[in-house]
Design an enzyme around this catalytic site. Sequence first.
Site, PDB file in Angstrom:
ATOM      1  N   ASP A   1       0.704  -1.259  -0.045  1.00 18.49           N
ATOM      2  CA  ASP A   1      -0.037  -0.059   0.069  1.00 18.49           C
ATOM      3  C   ASP A   1       0.684   1.313  -0.036  1.00 18.49           C
ATOM      4  O   ASP A   1       0.537   2.344   0.665  1.00 18.49           O
ATOM      5  CB  ASP A   1      -0.958  -0.158   1.073  1.00 18.49           C
ATOM      6  CG  ASP A   1      -1.747  -1.204   1.134  1.00 18.49           C
ATOM      7  OD1 ASP A   1      -1.877  -1.873   0.347  1.00 18.49           O
ATOM      8  OD2 ASP A   1      -2.661  -1.204   1.924  1.00 18.49           O
TER       9      ASP A   1
ATOM     10  N   ASP B   1      -4.584  -0.904  -1.705  1.00 21.29           N
ATOM     11  CA  ASP B   1      -5.816  -0.694  -1.151  1.00 21.29           C
ATOM     12  C   ASP B   1      -6.654  -0.257  -2.141  1.00 21.29           C
ATOM     13  O   ASP B   1      -6.448   0.910  -2.918  1.00 21.29           O
ATOM     14  CB  ASP B   1      -5.763   0.275   0.063  1.00 21.29           C
ATOM     15  CG  ASP B   1      -6.499  -0.123   1.132  1.00 21.29           C
ATOM     16  OD1 ASP B   1      -6.838  -1.336   1.237  1.00 21.29           O
ATOM     17  OD2 ASP B   1      -6.883   0.951   1.771  1.00 21.29           O
TER      18      ASP B   1
ATOM     19  N   HIS C   1     -10.611   0.662  -2.911  1.00 17.13           N
ATOM     20  CA  HIS C   1     -12.000   0.767  -2.365  1.00 17.13           C
ATOM     21  C   HIS C   1     -13.043   1.401  -3.278  1.00 17.13           C
ATOM     22  O   HIS C   1     -12.747   2.304  -3.974  1.00 17.13           O
ATOM     23  CB  HIS C   1     -12.261   1.309  -1.052  1.00 17.13           C
ATOM     24  CG  HIS C   1     -11.354   0.903  -0.098  1.00 17.13           C
ATOM     25  ND1 HIS C   1     -11.212  -0.506   0.504  1.00 17.13           N
ATOM     26  CD2 HIS C   1     -10.477   1.478   0.790  1.00 17.13           C
ATOM     27  CE1 HIS C   1     -10.262  -0.504   1.403  1.00 17.13           C
ATOM     28  NE2 HIS C   1      -9.861   0.533   1.657  1.00 17.13           N
TER      29      HIS C   1
ATOM     30  N   HIS D   1     -17.692   2.248   0.022  1.00 18.67           N
ATOM     31  CA  HIS D   1     -17.031   1.302   0.869  1.00 18.67           C
ATOM     32  C   HIS D   1     -17.226   1.305   2.405  1.00 18.67           C
ATOM     33  O   HIS D   1     -17.426   2.284   2.999  1.00 18.67           O
ATOM     34  CB  HIS D   1     -15.417   1.320   0.686  1.00 18.67           C
ATOM     35  CG  HIS D   1     -14.766  -0.086   1.307  1.00 18.67           C
ATOM     36  ND1 HIS D   1     -14.161  -0.104   2.360  1.00 18.67           N
ATOM     37  CD2 HIS D   1     -14.737  -1.382   0.639  1.00 18.67           C
ATOM     38  CE1 HIS D   1     -13.667  -1.260   2.824  1.00 18.67           C
ATOM     39  NE2 HIS D   1     -13.992  -2.077   1.590  1.00 18.67           N
TER      40      HIS D   1
ATOM     41  N   LYS E   1      -6.698  -5.039  -3.000  1.00 19.21           N
ATOM     42  CA  LYS E   1      -7.546  -5.830  -2.069  1.00 19.21           C
ATOM     43  C   LYS E   1      -8.594  -4.666  -1.477  1.00 19.21           C
ATOM     44  O   LYS E   1      -8.343  -3.389  -1.781  1.00 19.21           O
ATOM     45  CB  LYS E   1      -6.590  -6.150  -1.047  1.00 19.21           C
ATOM     46  CG  LYS E   1      -5.839  -5.039  -0.230  1.00 19.21           C
ATOM     47  CD  LYS E   1      -4.970  -5.700   0.594  1.00 19.21           C
ATOM     48  CE  LYS E   1      -3.913  -4.433   1.254  1.00 19.21           C
ATOM     49  NZ  LYS E   1      -4.648  -3.166   2.035  1.00 19.21           N
TER      50      LYS E   1
ATOM     51  N   CYS F   1      -2.192  -2.740   7.622  1.00 20.04           N
ATOM     52  CA  CYS F   1      -2.119  -3.494   6.499  1.00 20.04           C
ATOM     53  C   CYS F   1      -0.957  -4.471   6.642  1.00 20.04           C
ATOM     54  O   CYS F   1      -0.941  -5.715   6.172  1.00 20.04           O
ATOM     55  CB  CYS F   1      -2.351  -2.937   5.295  1.00 20.04           C
ATOM     56  SG  CYS F   1      -3.932  -2.160   4.999  1.00 20.04           S
TER      57      CYS F   1
HETATM   58  C1  VGL Z   1      -4.944   0.984   5.590  1.00 20.00           C
HETATM   59  C2  VGL Z   1      -6.449   1.652   7.175  1.00 20.00           C
HETATM   60  C3  VGL Z   1      -7.401   1.453   6.090  1.00 20.00           C
HETATM   61  C4  VGL Z   1      -3.599   0.251   5.330  1.00 20.00           C
HETATM   62  C5  VGL Z   1      -5.680   0.697   4.571  1.00 20.00           C
HETATM   63  O1  VGL Z   1      -2.845   0.188   4.180  1.00 20.00           O
HETATM   64  O2  VGL Z   1      -2.779   0.093   6.512  1.00 20.00           O
HETATM   65  N1  VGL Z   1      -5.059   1.248   6.756  1.00 20.00           N
HETATM   66  N2  VGL Z   1      -7.003   0.774   4.970  1.00 20.00           N
HETATM   67 ZN    ZN Z   2      -8.555   0.853   3.431  1.00 16.00          ZN
END
Ligand code: VGL
Ligand code: ZN
Length: 222
Positions: free
Chosen positions: A15, A53, A55, A59, A113, A158
């Site tokens: 991410d 990430d 969404h 979401h 994801k 994540c």
């Molecule tokens: C993440 C919060 C929400 C991350 C992703 O990449 O750690 N944290 N979505």
């Molecule tokens: Zn997220």
Amino acid sequence: MTAIDLSRSVLLVIDVQNDFIPGGALAVNDGEAVIPRINQVGRHFKQVVITQDWHSANHISFAENHFGRSPFDCIDLPYGPQTLWPTHCVQGSSGAELHVDLDLPHAQLILRKGCNSGIDSYSAFVEADRRTSTGLAGYLKARGIDTVYLTGLALDFCVAWSALDARAAGLNTFVVVDACRGIDLDGSLAKAVRQMQAAGVQLITTNTFHDPQENPSIPVAV
Ligand code: VGL
Ligand code: ZN
């Protein structure tokens, strides 16, 4: 210590997207600091997998989709507790793009994801309902990979969830902690580190990848 068997190892880059870098919608403090370290570590790996990430605008993890709720509130969903986040990493938005300075041209797979509007997915392996697989464990297994090195954002969400699921999938699991940064919400960073250590995730630093001439006692990539 033995050398890293690159044919059986993968670098997972979690991410590193504009929304998680200062200036983005869910900025992680000092998030940009991971980029040169990931680029440097990445040169040692033959196999690199990047996650995004990803969404939909509706979401379930977005506070704005829950009337009267604010970012960082926690709510109960059928699959368990869910932290609500500022709207981030919306599919196709510039915030969802990988950071432009990430330099991993040899990465083979970009795994998206969190695409299910009703289920969050911090983990690159299993969604937050703890049932729905992303397919990553099968992909790695099919390629003979038994060892993962994790880097990226955010260490306490994540990265940690992915590391715990990597262990659960039977993989040797290393987190390169100085190539990660955390959000640290209500002690989440210390908790994540405790959970990872208890699960047998090995916490290492980029020193591990230094040239053998600099420090012959540490494992090196071959
Ligand atoms: C993440 C919060 C929400 C991350 C992703 O990449 O750690 N944290 N979505
Ligand atoms: Zn997220």
